[in-house]
Scaffold this active site. Structure first.
Site, mmCIF file in Angstrom:
data_model
loop_
_atom_site.group_PDB
_atom_site.id
_atom_site.type_symbol
_atom_site.label_atom_id
_atom_site.label_comp_id
_atom_site.label_asym_id
_atom_site.label_seq_id
_atom_site.Cartn_x
_atom_site.Cartn_y
_atom_site.Cartn_z
ATOM 1 N N GLU A 74 7.668 -1.145 -6.574
ATOM 2 C CA GLU A 74 7.133 0.418 -6.242
ATOM 3 C C GLU A 74 7.359 0.641 -5.490
ATOM 4 O O GLU A 74 6.678 1.764 -4.723
ATOM 5 C CB GLU A 74 5.672 0.444 -6.744
ATOM 6 C CG GLU A 74 5.118 -0.662 -8.684
ATOM 7 C CD GLU A 74 5.821 -0.100 -9.312
ATOM 8 O OE1 GLU A 74 5.934 1.152 -9.581
ATOM 9 O OE2 GLU A 74 5.428 -0.458 -10.882
ATOM 10 N N TRP A 109 -1.184 2.684 1.671
ATOM 11 C CA TRP A 109 -2.192 3.887 1.706
ATOM 12 C C TRP A 109 -3.164 4.353 1.325
ATOM 13 O O TRP A 109 -4.328 4.738 1.552
ATOM 14 C CB TRP A 109 -2.381 3.435 3.535
ATOM 15 C CG TRP A 109 -1.826 5.100 3.877
ATOM 16 C CD1 TRP A 109 0.296 4.571 4.682
ATOM 17 C CD2 TRP A 109 -1.533 6.093 3.663
ATOM 18 N NE1 TRP A 109 0.584 5.168 4.635
ATOM 19 C CE2 TRP A 109 0.219 6.837 3.924
ATOM 20 C CE3 TRP A 109 -1.964 7.232 2.899
ATOM 21 C CZ2 TRP A 109 0.302 7.913 3.543
ATOM 22 C CZ3 TRP A 109 -1.606 8.093 2.508
ATOM 23 C CH2 TRP A 109 -0.541 8.374 3.380
ATOM 24 N N ASN A 110 -2.304 4.841 0.807
ATOM 25 C CA ASN A 110 -2.540 5.932 -0.457
ATOM 26 C C ASN A 110 -3.314 5.855 -1.880
ATOM 27 O O ASN A 110 -4.313 6.779 -1.789
ATOM 28 C CB ASN A 110 -1.493 6.680 -0.520
ATOM 29 C CG ASN A 110 -0.352 5.763 -1.599
ATOM 30 O OD1 ASN A 110 -0.395 5.043 -1.557
ATOM 31 N ND2 ASN A 110 0.297 7.313 -2.105
ATOM 32 N N LYS A 158 -1.355 -8.004 1.634
ATOM 33 C CA LYS A 158 -1.568 -7.260 3.130
ATOM 34 C C LYS A 158 -1.822 -6.230 2.686
ATOM 35 O O LYS A 158 -0.519 -6.134 2.112
ATOM 36 C CB LYS A 158 -0.287 -8.030 3.299
ATOM 37 C CG LYS A 158 -0.334 -7.181 5.558
ATOM 38 C CD LYS A 158 0.719 -7.023 6.015
ATOM 39 C CE LYS A 158 1.030 -4.898 5.293
ATOM 40 N NZ LYS A 158 0.004 -4.383 6.257
ATOM 41 N N PRO A 159 -2.912 -5.577 3.295
ATOM 42 C CA PRO A 159 -3.274 -4.070 2.832
ATOM 43 C C PRO A 159 -2.778 -3.316 4.170
ATOM 44 O O PRO A 159 -2.128 -4.052 4.882
ATOM 45 C CB PRO A 159 -4.089 -4.550 2.705
ATOM 46 C CG PRO A 159 -4.906 -5.279 3.740
ATOM 47 C CD PRO A 159 -3.758 -6.189 3.309
ATOM 48 N N GLY A 186 4.913 1.072 -1.700
ATOM 49 C CA GLY A 186 5.394 1.667 -0.832
ATOM 50 C C GLY A 186 6.672 2.178 -0.453
ATOM 51 O O GLY A 186 7.487 2.983 -1.858
ATOM 52 N N SER A 187 7.163 2.611 0.438
ATOM 53 C CA SER A 187 8.685 3.140 1.018
ATOM 54 C C SER A 187 9.835 2.832 0.665
ATOM 55 O O SER A 187 9.784 1.607 0.518
ATOM 56 C CB SER A 187 8.446 4.016 2.598
ATOM 57 O OG SER A 187 8.861 2.325 3.066
ATOM 58 N N CYS A 198 2.749 9.145 -4.959
ATOM 59 C CA CYS A 198 4.377 8.778 -5.164
ATOM 60 C C CYS A 198 4.890 9.160 -6.366
ATOM 61 O O CYS A 198 5.867 9.877 -6.677
ATOM 62 C CB CYS A 198 4.851 7.492 -5.528
ATOM 63 S SG CYS A 198 3.374 7.028 -6.644
HETATM 64 P P1 NAP Z 1 5.366 1.573 3.745
HETATM 65 O O1 NAP Z 1 5.499 2.216 5.272
HETATM 66 O O2 NAP Z 1 6.557 1.914 3.299
HETATM 67 O O3 NAP Z 1 4.640 0.906 3.556
HETATM 68 C C1 NAP Z 1 3.529 0.056 2.727
HETATM 69 C C2 NAP Z 1 3.428 -0.796 3.134
HETATM 70 O O4 NAP Z 1 4.030 -1.569 3.633
HETATM 71 C C3 NAP Z 1 1.947 -1.286 4.039
HETATM 72 O O5 NAP Z 1 1.207 -2.001 3.929
HETATM 73 C C4 NAP Z 1 2.503 -1.382 5.595
HETATM 74 O O6 NAP Z 1 1.847 -2.239 5.944
HETATM 75 C C5 NAP Z 1 3.605 -2.706 4.759
HETATM 76 N N1 NAP Z 1 5.546 -2.380 5.810
HETATM 77 C C6 NAP Z 1 5.490 -1.711 6.928
HETATM 78 N N2 NAP Z 1 6.638 -2.495 6.983
HETATM 79 C C7 NAP Z 1 7.154 -3.616 6.988
HETATM 80 C C8 NAP Z 1 7.550 -4.264 6.994
HETATM 81 N N3 NAP Z 1 9.386 -4.289 7.852
HETATM 82 N N4 NAP Z 1 8.084 -5.411 6.044
HETATM 83 C C9 NAP Z 1 6.504 -5.255 5.298
HETATM 84 N N5 NAP Z 1 5.831 -4.870 5.460
HETATM 85 C C10 NAP Z 1 5.647 -3.763 5.606
HETATM 86 O O7 NAP Z 1 4.575 3.326 2.848
HETATM 87 P P2 NAP Z 1 3.097 3.810 3.165
HETATM 88 O O8 NAP Z 1 3.412 4.800 3.897
HETATM 89 O O9 NAP Z 1 1.742 3.450 3.666
HETATM 90 O O10 NAP Z 1 3.182 4.487 2.380
HETATM 91 C C11 NAP Z 1 3.551 5.483 1.403
HETATM 92 C C12 NAP Z 1 5.217 5.490 0.761
HETATM 93 O O11 NAP Z 1 4.776 4.319 -0.261
HETATM 94 C C13 NAP Z 1 5.489 6.965 0.151
HETATM 95 O O12 NAP Z 1 6.675 6.310 -0.062
HETATM 96 C C14 NAP Z 1 5.168 6.713 -2.216
HETATM 97 O O13 NAP Z 1 6.004 6.893 -2.128
HETATM 98 C C15 NAP Z 1 4.844 5.098 -1.575
HETATM 99 N N6 NAP Z 1 4.258 4.222 -3.568
HETATM 100 C C16 NAP Z 1 4.742 3.889 -4.388
HETATM 101 C C17 NAP Z 1 3.594 4.447 -5.458
HETATM 102 C C18 NAP Z 1 4.649 3.501 -6.363
HETATM 103 O O14 NAP Z 1 4.266 3.228 -7.257
HETATM 104 N N7 NAP Z 1 5.708 3.438 -6.942
HETATM 105 C C19 NAP Z 1 2.855 4.245 -5.545
HETATM 106 C C20 NAP Z 1 2.545 4.153 -3.971
HETATM 107 C C21 NAP Z 1 2.902 4.948 -3.278
HETATM 108 P P3 NAP Z 1 1.607 -1.144 7.344
HETATM 109 O O15 NAP Z 1 0.593 0.365 6.605
HETATM 110 O O16 NAP Z 1 -0.392 -1.410 7.757
HETATM 111 O O17 NAP Z 1 2.708 -0.497 8.326
#
Ligand code: NAP
Length: 487
Positions: free
Chosen positions: A258, A158-159, A182-183, A236-237, A292
């Site tokens: 990422e 989402w960020n 899937k966003p 994501g995380s 991130c």
């Molecule tokens: P997240 O909780 O890992 O979610 C990322 C995506 O994964 C969302 O679409 C989420 O869906 C989905 N998701 C959650 N649980 C899942 C599962 N078990 N299986 C498949 N998909 C799943 O991360 P966030 O809180 O949205 O984003 C923040 C994180 O992203 C931070 O750690 C940040 O550092 C990282 N990030 C990294 C980069 C990079 O380029 N390295 C860039 C931006 C952000 P829902 O949101 O619908 O639950």
């Protein structure tokens, strides 16, 4: 102000499969809220396992035709998508501020940044080359060609609701792959608006498919289990990235991950103080600290520590906290209640562990999800706040004595995404840049990402690179052709 202020052509409350806008089979929906006001903006379908399978079917069906389209024609369609994004940049920015919260000047910047990947890969797709090798014997010829990997699953956070999508979809399409995306359920409208523009650009049915869902784990499992999906690109995380890495093993998918970061931002005694303060503010407080590559730990050398903290405090106290739709705002809300509770807890814990509050330190009266920009000093590498990704507008300052200590602290983390340092010494620039265990290093710079450069991390921050020519290669396979019997 609500969604009425956005061009209705871009406001879609449906997923997109095989060229059709569609609702969830169950009819269920997810409500989407404005984090600045708590207002419900609208709803999108809560799709699940069946719709995800249908999206994979559609992407598989579209693959043969799309991969056979000449790269130059794919480039023309991507360029058309780019032009439409630029034409609608103000609406896309407004929509993003409404659902994500960051100020308009930042969302306008993200739309341009996101579009730059579409433009870049429209150009770069025309420059995917094979190789001809010097054959080991006179009767053979050896060469390699590049081919699209196949169906790509993309999962985005989402960020950066726009750019994290274009950074994956544009190179995938340029390479000849089809996509199921899937966003995040927090910010689906920005994704669906991009889908509407892709459709208008003439990108054929089934080439991009979008699933909106609150059942991320179930959708993720369908995507990883399906052997037709040949690549997963996830941002994501680190926690979820590791889970998806494991789930992808059975079908041996290619992966781009990422993931999270814990960026050190190092200020040496010989730094240009003004530049270091400006770099720290932008790196730390952009997107309310929810990037991130955000400075997560600010390491400052003894000799410049007090002067830096004083100037940094002045600059941080000038940030204007408020609703991102107000043009004067420079710091918006964080994404949700869990995020603000986590940030408040980390700040309290750091103080109980011995850190001192310089400014901020509590929730801000602008609204329930606003946190005052905060600086803490006296932080040590052992404290929780220095070891975990904060993802909020909080700057912990750690004092250090010499280069060796700074490098040891900087590298003392499982993460390795971005690092920054400020110095005027060219020897130090080389020595420190080489010693930092990170995928990206900003040198006298607080912002480093753009479409021409390889973006990505090492260690537990991920695999693969986005942007640059490498970002295209990550969606292609190399096939070796060995020709014998040459007389
Ligand atoms: P997240 O909780 O890992 O979610 C990322 C995506 O994964 C969302 O679409 C989420 O869906 C989905 N998701 C959650 N649980 C899942 C599962 N078990 N299986 C498949 N998909 C799943 O991360 P966030 O809180 O949205 O984003 C923040 C994180 O992203 C931070 O750690 C940040 O550092 C990282 N990030 C990294 C980069 C990079 O380029 N390295 C860039 C931006 C952000 P829902 O949101 O619908 O639950």
């Amino acid at each position: 102000m609500s969604m009425n202020s956005v061009n209705s052509k871009l406001v879609k409350d449906a997923g997109h499969i095989a060229g059709e806008w569609c609702q969830a089979d169950s009819g269920a929906t997810i409500a989407v809220y404005n984090p600045a006001t708590g207002e419900q903006l609208g709803q999108v379908p809560d799709m699940g396992i069946n719709e995800t399978r249908a999206a994979i079917d559609a992407a598989s069906k579209a693959l043969a035709n799309w991969s056979a389209v000449a790269p130059k024609e794919r480039a023309r369609l991507l360029r058309c998508w780019f032009d439409l994004i630029i034409e609608h940049k103000e609406d896309l920015a407004r929509l993003m501020t409404l659902e994500q919260g960051k100020p308009l000047f930042e969302t306008r910047g993200e739309v341009l940044y996101g579009a730059s990947y579409v433009e870049w890969y429209a150009e770069e797709g025309k420059r995917a080359y094979g190789k001809v090798f010097a054959a080991p014997t006179a009767d053979k010829r050896a060469l390699s060609i590049q081919q699209p990997i196949g169906v790509v699953a993309a999962i985005t956070p989402w960020n950066f609701p726009n750019a994290m999508i274009t950074r994956k979809v544009a190179p995938a399409l340029a390479a000849g792959c089809t996509v199921v995306l899937k966003p995040s359920e927090e910010t689906p409208f920005s994704a669906l608006a991009l889908m509407a523009l892709a459709e208008q650009a003439g990108i054929p049915a089934g080439v991009i498919n979008m699933i909106t869902s609150s059942q991320a784990a179930a959708v993720g499992k369908v995507l990883t289990d399906d052997s037709r999906v040949r690549k997963l690109s996830f941002t994501g995380s680190t926690r979820v990235g590791k889970l998806l890495y494991g789930q992808s093993a059975d079908t041996v998918k290619k992966l781009s991950l990422e993931l999270g970061g814990n960026a050190p931002f190092i200020v040496f005694d010989d730094a240009d103080l003004d530049a270091a303060v400006a770099g720290a503010v932008i790196s730390k407080f952009r997107n309310a600290g929810q990037t991130c590559v955000c400075a997560n730990r600010i390491l400052v050398q003894d000799g410049i520590h007090d002067a830096f903290v004083a100037r940094f405090k002045q600059a941080v106290e000038q940030l204007v906290v408020g609703n991102g739709l107000d043009d004067s705002s420079t710091l918006g809300p964080v994404i949700n209640q869990a995020a603000i509770d986590k940030i408040a807890g980390m700040v309290d814990k750091a103080q109980s562990e011995g850190a001192s509050l310089v400014t901020g330190g509590q929730r801000h009266p602008a609204g329930e999800l606003f946190f005052a920009p905060t600086i803490l000093t006296g932080v040590t590498q052992q404290m929780e706040i220095a070891r975990q990704e904060i993802f909020g507008p909080v700057a912990p300052v750690i004092r250090f004595k010499d280069d060796a200590e700074a490098i040891a602290i900087a590298n003392d983390t499982p993460y390795g995404l971005a690092a920054y340092f400020f110095t005027e010494s060219h020897s130090r620039i080389w020595k420190v840049a080489e010693a930092l265990e990170y995928g990206m290093v900003g040198i006298n710079e607080g912002i480093l990402s753009n479409e021409i450069a390889p973006f990505g991390g090492v260690k537990e921050s991920g695999l693969g690179r986005e942007g640059s020519s490498q970002g295209l290669e990550d969606y292609m396979e190399t096939k070796y052709l060995c020709m014998g019997g040459i007389r």
